[in-house]
Design a protein around this motif. Sequence first.
Motif, PDB file in Angstrom:
ATOM      1  N   ASP B  16       0.817  -1.224   0.000  1.00  9.45           N
ATOM      2  CA  ASP B  16       0.000   0.000   0.000  1.00  9.45           C
ATOM      3  C   ASP B  16       0.853   1.279   0.000  1.00  9.45           C
ATOM      4  OD1 ASP B  16      -2.726   1.115   0.320  1.00  9.45           O
ATOM      5  OD2 ASP B  16      -1.896   1.934   2.164  1.00  9.45           O
ATOM      6  N   LEU B  17       2.165   1.124   0.157  1.00 14.58           N
ATOM      7  CA  LEU B  17       3.040   2.304   0.304  1.00 14.58           C
ATOM      8  C   LEU B  17       3.058   3.152  -0.963  1.00 14.58           C
ATOM      9  CD1 LEU B  17       5.219   3.696   2.189  1.00 14.58           C
ATOM     10  CD2 LEU B  17       6.896   2.511   0.787  1.00 14.58           C
ATOM     11  N   GLU B  18       2.899   4.443  -0.748  1.00 10.87           N
ATOM     12  CA  GLU B  18       3.045   5.407  -1.846  1.00 10.87           C
ATOM     13  C   GLU B  18       3.955   6.512  -1.345  1.00 10.87           C
ATOM     14  OE1 GLU B  18      -0.874   6.776  -2.641  1.00 10.87           O
ATOM     15  OE2 GLU B  18      -1.522   4.860  -3.479  1.00 10.87           O
ATOM     16  N   ARG B  19       4.531   7.232  -2.292  1.00 15.94           N
ATOM     17  CA  ARG B  19       5.353   8.378  -1.932  1.00 15.94           C
ATOM     18  C   ARG B  19       4.475   9.370  -1.162  1.00 15.94           C
ATOM     19  NH1 ARG B  19       9.856  11.240  -4.657  1.00 15.94           N
ATOM     20  NH2 ARG B  19       9.659  13.364  -3.930  1.00 15.94           N
ATOM     21  N   THR B  20       4.984   9.882  -0.066  1.00 16.50           N
ATOM     22  CA  THR B  20       4.177  10.777   0.754  1.00 16.50           C
ATOM     23  C   THR B  20       4.905  12.093   0.989  1.00 16.50           C
ATOM     24  OG1 THR B  20       3.027  10.966   2.847  1.00 16.50           O
ATOM     25  CG2 THR B  20       5.023   9.732   2.909  1.00 16.50           C
ATOM     26  N   ARG B  21       4.119  13.174   1.042  1.00 13.32           N
ATOM     27  CA  ARG B  21       4.740  14.476   1.281  1.00 13.32           C
ATOM     28  C   ARG B  21       4.983  14.638   2.780  1.00 13.32           C
ATOM     29  NH1 ARG B  21       2.304  19.956  -1.133  1.00 13.32           N
ATOM     30  NH2 ARG B  21       2.950  18.930  -3.046  1.00 13.32           N
ATOM     31  N   ARG B  22       6.233  14.890   3.128  1.00 13.92           N
ATOM     32  CA  ARG B  22       6.599  15.002   4.550  1.00 13.92           C
ATOM     33  C   ARG B  22       6.001  16.273   5.160  1.00 13.92           C
ATOM     34  NH1 ARG B  22      12.494  14.621   4.167  1.00 13.92           N
ATOM     35  NH2 ARG B  22      12.114  12.453   3.642  1.00 13.92           N
ATOM     36  N   ILE B  23       5.596  16.180   6.406  1.00 15.70           N
ATOM     37  CA  ILE B  23       5.042  17.335   7.115  1.00 15.70           C
ATOM     38  C   ILE B  23       6.139  18.408   7.246  1.00 15.70           C
ATOM     39  CG2 ILE B  23       5.629  16.467   9.431  1.00 15.70           C
ATOM     40  CD1 ILE B  23       2.971  17.548  10.421  1.00 15.70           C
ATOM     41  N   THR B 155      -2.017  18.451   7.910  1.00 11.68           N
ATOM     42  CA  THR B 155      -0.800  17.924   7.279  1.00 11.68           C
ATOM     43  C   THR B 155      -0.145  16.868   8.174  1.00 11.68           C
ATOM     44  OG1 THR B 155       0.592  19.645   8.220  1.00 11.68           O
ATOM     45  CG2 THR B 155      -0.296  20.062   6.030  1.00 11.68           C
ATOM     46  N   GLY B 156      -0.564  16.830   9.442  1.00 12.60           N
ATOM     47  CA  GLY B 156      -0.030  15.834  10.373  1.00 12.60           C
ATOM     48  C   GLY B 156      -1.013  14.699  10.569  1.00 12.60           C
ATOM     49  N   SER B 157      -0.948  14.104  11.759  1.00 13.29           N
ATOM     50  CA  SER B 157      -1.829  12.988  12.041  1.00 13.29           C
ATOM     51  C   SER B 157      -2.327  13.125  13.479  1.00 13.29           C
ATOM     52  CB  SER B 157      -1.042  11.688  11.855  1.00 13.29           C
ATOM     53  OG  SER B 157      -1.852  10.596  12.078  1.00 13.29           O
ATOM     54  N   GLU B 219      -7.425  15.851   5.812  1.00 11.03           N
ATOM     55  CA  GLU B 219      -6.534  14.741   6.170  1.00 11.03           C
ATOM     56  C   GLU B 219      -6.841  13.521   5.302  1.00 11.03           C
ATOM     57  OE1 GLU B 219      -6.747  13.307  10.182  1.00 11.03           O
ATOM     58  OE2 GLU B 219      -4.914  12.156   9.910  1.00 11.03           O
ATOM     59  N   ARG B 222      -5.347  13.450   1.776  1.00 11.91           N
ATOM     60  CA  ARG B 222      -3.885  13.333   1.588  1.00 11.91           C
ATOM     61  C   ARG B 222      -3.460  11.907   1.303  1.00 11.91           C
ATOM     62  NH1 ARG B 222      -1.787  18.198   2.931  1.00 11.91           N
ATOM     63  NH2 ARG B 222      -3.217  19.457   4.132  1.00 11.91           N
TER      64      ARG B 222
END
Lengths: 178, 222
Positions: B16-23, B155-157, B219, B222
């Motif tokens: 399921d991993l995709e490139r993610t934009r870092r906070i 942008t966070g969790s 959220e 994203r």
Amino acid sequence: MALAQEGDKAAYECLLSDILPALRSFTRRRLGDDVAAEDVVQEVLLSVHRARRTYRPERPFEPWLFAIARNAIVDFQRARGRRKEEALPEDDVLQDVSAPPGPESTGAEDKGNELSPALDEALAKLPQAQREAVVMIHVEGLSVIEAALRARVSPGALRVRAHRGYRALRALLGRPSP
Amino acid sequence: MRRVPTEELVTLLVRDLERTRRIPRLRVQFAVLLGVGALVSAFVLAYRGLRPDALALLLSGDAFTLVAVGLLAAALGACVAALAFARPDRERLARGGLLCGAGGLALAVGIAALCFASAPHAVGQAEVRAALACGVNGILFSVPLSILAAFLVSTGSPRRLGITAAVAALGTTAFGALGVHFACASLSVWHWITGHALAPVLGALLLVAPIRALTVRWERGR
């Protein structure tokens, strides 16, 4: 983790496999119950996956990971407390009203895959999130983790949706709560 | 319900991993929020005009100063706390920010209330209306900042969305209330407390649901 944020699957697999023993040891020490600890480890892995964008490479990885693990343990203990207080209805309502087995059917092979018209109608009346949860777990046979991944929510949230769905179905179908 | 072995879960997650934009860094997000917050306060002052005796009152060290310091503490502390609550490893900073913000405001209101109690006067309907108007003004001016805060938090969790949204609403409304505090011409301590210092509390109650909803929406996207 920085590589995983870039989409490097090999690095991610390596990272998740590397942290598993430490997470197991941490959760077992805190919970003292191997089965519960394994559940929490799975919750932690999912939280790491969902919160991976919040990791900053200039900060150490362990405090980030173990903060997630500590939160997962606290959430698990709270949820366990709530479950003890309020027994949630189980999904047997679906088994009760799923399509009755025909004379040639053993029943088990059909379980969960065919729905009676009454159940179909009741399912249609559920809020979308609850319907999705019930269908993914009961009809499609996904595990909670797989369903949570697909719905992009935590397994806990998905379980709650499913249980609320079962409860609503029970009410719609006029079945008494257990 | 079917269970998945942990090793299989690892495989599922990797798949399921995709490139993610870092906070972005917390200090960058805080600087953005602080900058826009300062703009909100400046806009309130430009719109309503700075009260002529603002500097003299600020330097007097009495209830006016206390309310101003309390609002500033609430604005800074609660905004840091809201941003930090969205990061798993910054909970200590979040608690510190919350303590600084809410504690500072509560302390300022408490001492200002003691000042009022030492020289009480009757509060009429007109004064209640004026306090309500100031409070609503401060909240309305803060709405754009609250939306920005919801975006930054998303942008966070955030683990506890309701608390995070309430803290963000408290902090952002405090910026608007701070502008109103320096613009309002009232000399009544009761008015400063109810119309200015308590505006962030009212703002937190009113804005928590929309901020929460916006955060959830962004959220999920994203």
